[in-house]
Design a protein around this motif. Structure first.
Motif, PDB file in Angstrom:
ATOM      1  N   GLN A  12      -1.742   0.474  -2.376  1.00  0.00           N
ATOM      2  CA  GLN A  12      -3.025   0.639  -3.047  1.00  0.00           C
ATOM      3  C   GLN A  12      -4.044   1.207  -2.082  1.00  0.00           C
ATOM      4  O   GLN A  12      -4.136   0.763  -0.938  1.00  0.00           O
ATOM      5  CB  GLN A  12      -3.509  -0.711  -3.584  1.00  0.00           C
ATOM      6  N   SER A  13      -4.795   2.204  -2.554  1.00  0.00           N
ATOM      7  CA  SER A  13      -5.825   2.792  -1.702  1.00  0.00           C
ATOM      8  C   SER A  13      -7.039   3.189  -2.543  1.00  0.00           C
ATOM      9  O   SER A  13      -6.922   3.439  -3.745  1.00  0.00           O
ATOM     10  CB  SER A  13      -5.268   4.022  -0.958  1.00  0.00           C
ATOM     11  N   PRO A  14      -8.223   3.233  -1.912  1.00  0.00           N
ATOM     12  CA  PRO A  14      -8.451   2.858  -0.524  1.00  0.00           C
ATOM     13  C   PRO A  14      -8.476   1.354  -0.347  1.00  0.00           C
ATOM     14  O   PRO A  14      -8.499   0.617  -1.331  1.00  0.00           O
ATOM     15  CB  PRO A  14      -9.829   3.461  -0.242  1.00  0.00           C
ATOM     16  N   GLN A  15      -8.464   0.898   0.889  1.00  0.00           N
ATOM     17  CA  GLN A  15      -8.495  -0.530   1.171  1.00  0.00           C
ATOM     18  C   GLN A  15      -9.873  -1.100   0.861  1.00  0.00           C
ATOM     19  O   GLN A  15     -10.004  -2.230   0.398  1.00  0.00           O
ATOM     20  CB  GLN A  15      -8.157  -0.748   2.637  1.00  0.00           C
ATOM     21  N   SER A  16     -10.919  -0.298   1.137  1.00  0.00           N
ATOM     22  CA  SER A  16     -12.271  -0.718   0.806  1.00  0.00           C
ATOM     23  C   SER A  16     -13.121   0.512   0.511  1.00  0.00           C
ATOM     24  O   SER A  16     -12.794   1.621   0.944  1.00  0.00           O
ATOM     25  CB  SER A  16     -12.882  -1.540   1.942  1.00  0.00           C
ATOM     26  N   MET A  17     -14.179   0.288  -0.247  1.00  0.00           N
ATOM     27  CA  MET A  17     -15.082   1.374  -0.619  1.00  0.00           C
ATOM     28  C   MET A  17     -16.515   0.872  -0.535  1.00  0.00           C
ATOM     29  O   MET A  17     -16.829  -0.188  -1.088  1.00  0.00           O
ATOM     30  CB  MET A  17     -14.825   1.848  -2.051  1.00  0.00           C
ATOM     31  N   PHE A  18     -17.347   1.652   0.141  1.00  0.00           N
ATOM     32  CA  PHE A  18     -18.781   1.361   0.208  1.00  0.00           C
ATOM     33  C   PHE A  18     -19.483   2.469  -0.573  1.00  0.00           C
ATOM     34  O   PHE A  18     -19.452   3.626  -0.163  1.00  0.00           O
ATOM     35  CB  PHE A  18     -19.269   1.366   1.653  1.00  0.00           C
ATOM     36  N   ILE A  19     -20.086   2.124  -1.685  1.00  0.00           N
ATOM     37  CA  ILE A  19     -20.694   3.161  -2.519  1.00  0.00           C
ATOM     38  C   ILE A  19     -22.112   2.761  -2.909  1.00  0.00           C
ATOM     39  O   ILE A  19     -22.508   1.608  -2.754  1.00  0.00           O
ATOM     40  CB  ILE A  19     -19.865   3.424  -3.791  1.00  0.00           C
ATOM     41  N   GLN A  20     -22.838   3.737  -3.436  1.00  0.00           N
ATOM     42  CA  GLN A  20     -24.179   3.484  -3.945  1.00  0.00           C
ATOM     43  C   GLN A  20     -24.085   3.136  -5.428  1.00  0.00           C
ATOM     44  O   GLN A  20     -23.209   3.640  -6.147  1.00  0.00           O
ATOM     45  CB  GLN A  20     -25.052   4.743  -3.802  1.00  0.00           C
TER      46      GLN A  20
END
Lengths: 113, 114
Positions: free
Chosen positions: A6-14
């Motif tokens: 599974q990807s991405p492992q983490s997401m930083f979004i607005q």
């Protein structure tokens, strides 16, 4: 044991952005499921996919069962703060439920206001 | 509330001990699945019971066992506990009989082995 990639492992979004995550496997699954897990809670089913090529929506969420039956993706449109959490894909090989789910390691979604 | 009830919510015990985790499935659901969630292994399927009978086995250690009772509640027994058994243990239930079923998870039991 086997796990899905599974990807991405983490997401930083607005807030307001669209999100896309996916799962791949080296083997075929007959069912693909997408779950969300909040802290201290069990996974909650978001979308279930039962047929190759199937595209299913649940509000702002859309998921697709890959044609090869070895992958699936989940899109979230116009993200909001309550979308924060960990999203898991899961696959099941058997058609009748006589086996457990194989899970991905999760995508941690973090939304910056 | 998902309808799947797990008790206790938290459990702290020492190495070498034995514990029992309990799960009551959603009303009408005949199948119960047990999963272990740890930081390094993620969510792993342990075992499935259907209407009292073992139906499928996943990555369950020999030190672990489970059963499903006539009232359909299930218990997961973990013995000779090791530090590495510390994890969240979830149970899920399904109505069975159809491929288009929804797995409903409980809130889990957090086991800490010290």
């Amino acid at each position: 044991g086997q796990q899905l990639n599974q990807s991405p492992q983490s997401m930083f979004i607005q807030e307001g952005e669209d999100v896309s995550m996916n799962c791949t496997s080296s083997s075929i699954f007959n069912t693909w499921l997408w779950y969300k897990q909040d802290p201290g809670e069990g996974p909650v089913l978001l979308i279930a996919l039962y047929k190759a090529g199937e595209l299913t929506s649940n509000g702002r969420l859309t998921a697709q069962f890959g044609i090869t039956r070895k992958d699936s993706f989940l899109n979230i449109s116009a993200s909001i703060p309550s979308d924060v959490g960990i999203y898991f894909c899961a696959g099941q090989k058997s058609g009748g439920g006589a086996d457990g789910l194989t899970f991905g390691k999760g995508t941690h979604l973090i939304i910056q206001p | 509330d998902s309808g799947v009830t797990q008790t206790p919510k938290h459990l702290i015990t020492a190495t070498g001990q034995r514990v029992t985790l309990r799960c009551s499935p959603r009303s009408g659901d005949l199948s119960v699945y047990w999963y272990q969630q740890s930081l390094d292994q993620g969510l792993q399927f342990l075992i499935q019971y259907y209407n009292g009978e073992e139906r499928a086995k996943g990555n369950i250690l020999e030190r672990f066992s489970a059963q499903q009772f006539p009232d359909l509640h299930s218990e997961l027994n973990l013995s000779s506990l090791e530090l590495g058994d510390s994890a969240l243990y979830f149970c899920a239930s399904t109505p069975e009989g159809s491929r288009r079923m929804g797995y409903t998870f409980g809130s889990g039991t957090r086991l800490t082995v010290v």
